[in-house]
Design a protein around this motif. Structure first.
Motif, PDB file in Angstrom:
ATOM      1  N   ASP A  66       0.830  -1.204   0.000  1.00 29.31           N
ATOM      2  CA  ASP A  66       0.000   0.000   0.000  1.00 29.31           C
ATOM      3  C   ASP A  66       0.863   1.251   0.000  1.00 29.31           C
ATOM      4  O   ASP A  66       2.086   1.196   0.201  1.00 29.31           O
ATOM      5  CB  ASP A  66      -0.945   0.004   1.205  1.00 29.31           C
ATOM      6  N   LEU A  67       0.213   2.374  -0.212  1.00 31.30           N
ATOM      7  CA  LEU A  67       0.897   3.665  -0.225  1.00 31.30           C
ATOM      8  C   LEU A  67      -0.033   4.732   0.342  1.00 31.30           C
ATOM      9  O   LEU A  67      -1.139   4.935  -0.164  1.00 31.30           O
ATOM     10  CB  LEU A  67       1.306   4.056  -1.651  1.00 31.30           C
ATOM     11  N   PRO A  68       0.397   5.433   1.415  1.00 23.86           N
ATOM     12  CA  PRO A  68      -0.432   6.511   1.973  1.00 23.86           C
ATOM     13  C   PRO A  68      -0.344   7.764   1.106  1.00 23.86           C
ATOM     14  O   PRO A  68       0.657   7.998   0.417  1.00 23.86           O
ATOM     15  CB  PRO A  68       0.191   6.740   3.346  1.00 23.86           C
ATOM     16  N   PHE A  69      -1.391   8.569   1.149  1.00 19.61           N
ATOM     17  CA  PHE A  69      -1.403   9.830   0.413  1.00 19.61           C
ATOM     18  C   PHE A  69      -2.495  10.712   1.002  1.00 19.61           C
ATOM     19  O   PHE A  69      -3.240  10.299   1.903  1.00 19.61           O
ATOM     20  CB  PHE A  69      -1.662   9.587  -1.077  1.00 19.61           C
ATOM     21  N   TYR A  70      -2.593  11.942   0.509  1.00 15.53           N
ATOM     22  CA  TYR A  70      -3.667  12.838   0.939  1.00 15.53           C
ATOM     23  C   TYR A  70      -4.730  12.896  -0.147  1.00 15.53           C
ATOM     24  O   TYR A  70      -4.473  13.283  -1.285  1.00 15.53           O
ATOM     25  CB  TYR A  70      -3.126  14.238   1.256  1.00 15.53           C
ATOM     26  N   LEU A  71      -5.928  12.480   0.248  1.00 15.42           N
ATOM     27  CA  LEU A  71      -7.057  12.450  -0.662  1.00 15.42           C
ATOM     28  C   LEU A  71      -7.758  13.805  -0.640  1.00 15.42           C
ATOM     29  O   LEU A  71      -8.078  14.338   0.425  1.00 15.42           O
ATOM     30  CB  LEU A  71      -8.024  11.343  -0.234  1.00 15.42           C
ATOM     31  N   GLU A  72      -8.013  14.358  -1.798  1.00 16.93           N
ATOM     32  CA  GLU A  72      -8.745  15.622  -1.915  1.00 16.93           C
ATOM     33  C   GLU A  72      -9.576  15.569  -3.197  1.00 16.93           C
ATOM     34  O   GLU A  72      -9.429  14.662  -4.021  1.00 16.93           O
ATOM     35  CB  GLU A  72      -7.780  16.807  -1.952  1.00 16.93           C
TER      36      GLU A  72
END
Length: 353
Positions: A66-72
């Motif tokens: 998996d890979l974390p990110f900022y969802l917008e």
């Protein structure tokens, strides 16, 4: 407008499924999922404001990454060869700003972690280090923390319309030792839209809570319980100077500071000074064991709610980091905060009339 998340794998040749995972009530939840076809996946939806999330890839073999990110609410693209963890993320302004900020602060956090690992133990007992070694370690950490803070402040001041700047303000500037009077002007530099957002409202609530422990403010009326189950009320010590010490058995730097507090107690207990230690432990055994091990002779109290319970004292005073302490005068007014170090007795003596 909502979000569209597109994934493109150049060499993912096995059956696999993509998951969009987001936070709900402080728990990670699989919000959406789709079968990856020809190395591609796509999610659509809408969020009220940017938030942390991650994309997880589950292969038929059982392998998952998996890979974390900022969802917008924007068009976000993940481009990778065969593993999402190595993907390049584009299209999310919040994610881009977060990675840029992290690149500046990470070298200092690595140094801090290295020192903390050297001075900590799995059983939470004090490490056998000399006073000089402890002082040097503490000074180094303070220097690195100050450099990180300066980087974050510069980022916030130059990004008044950025959600990531507000996120940084709320999570790092509003830390356990912030001064409400100093941070309030910085908050009001954010755009009206950010100020009125859910995160903005949380930030101003924290600033207001922290004002309850500001200098010149009367300490809030609170009760805690001692080892014998007796209820202690802070108002019972009106007429005395009170050093209110916030700590926990698992906090190495709290335990390392205890010898200085003992020295101050021995020198000043006959000068109308009382010390009250408020533990943020959540188990009686850990709390009581630490008090006995460190031989703390003054009043010990706790609600055994830790630091995360919303109706606990930590939340009421917005204490998110320890050690911390407050010096209260005989009228119950806070006159000093975070007095520590080998010269603690002298610092206290100068304030006790």
């Amino acid at each position: 407008m909502g979000y569209t998340i597109t994934g493109k794998f150049a060499a993912l040749n096995v059956p696999a499924k993509a998951y969009l995972v987001t936070l709900h009530d402080k728990r990670w939840k699989e919000t959406d999922s789709v079968v990856i076809k020809n190395g591609k996946f796509r999610f659509t939806g809408k969020v009220d404001e940017p938030q942390t999330a991650f994309i997880a890839i589950q292969r038929s073999s059982g392998k998952r990454d998996d890979l974390p990110f900022y969802l917008e609410n924007s068009n976000i693209t993940f481009t990778a060869k065969d593993s999402i963890k190595n993907a390049v993320v584009s299209g999310s302004v919040s994610d881009k700003e977060d990675r840029e900020l992290s690149a500046l602060t990470t070298p200092f956090t690595i140094k801090i972690t290295k020192i903390q690992n050297e001075f900590s133990r799995d059983d939470h007992k004090p490490v056998n280090k000399t006073a000089a070694e402890k002082k040097n370690a503490g000074d180094s950490i303070q220097s690195y923390v100050a450099q990180i803070r300066n980087i974050e402040l510069k980022f916030i001041e130059t990004h008044p319309n950025s959600f990531m700047a507000l996120y940084t303000f709320n999570n790092f500037i509003l830390n356990g030792h912030f001064n409400s009077a100093e941070v309030s002007p910085l908050f009001y530099k954010f755009s009206p839209q950010l100020q009125s957002s859910a995160l903005g409202k949380l930030a101003i609530d924290r600033i207001i809570s922290a004002e309850r422990r500001g200098l010149g403010v009367k300490i809030i009326d609170f009760t805690q319980t001692d080892f014998d189950g007796k209820v202690f009320n802070i108002t019972s010590l009106r007429g005395k100077y009170v050093l209110l010490d916030f700590w926990a058995s698992w906090c190495y730097w709290c335990r390392a500071e205890n010898p200085n507090v003992i020295k101050a107690y021995q020198q000043l207990k006959d000068r109308n000074l009382e010390i009250v230690s408020v533990s943020f432990d959540d188990t009686r055994a850990s709390w009581e064991g630490a008090v006995k091990a460190d031989k703390l002779p003054w009043l010990q109290v706790s609600d055994l709610k830790g630091m995360l319970v919303r109706d606990g004292l930590a939340a009421k005073l917005d204490i998110t980091a320890i050690p911390q302490n407050l010096l209260i005068n005989p009228e119950g007014v806070i006159i000093a905060a975070n007095l520590r170090g080998e010269d603690l007795p002298a610092k206290l003596a100068a304030l006790i009339k």
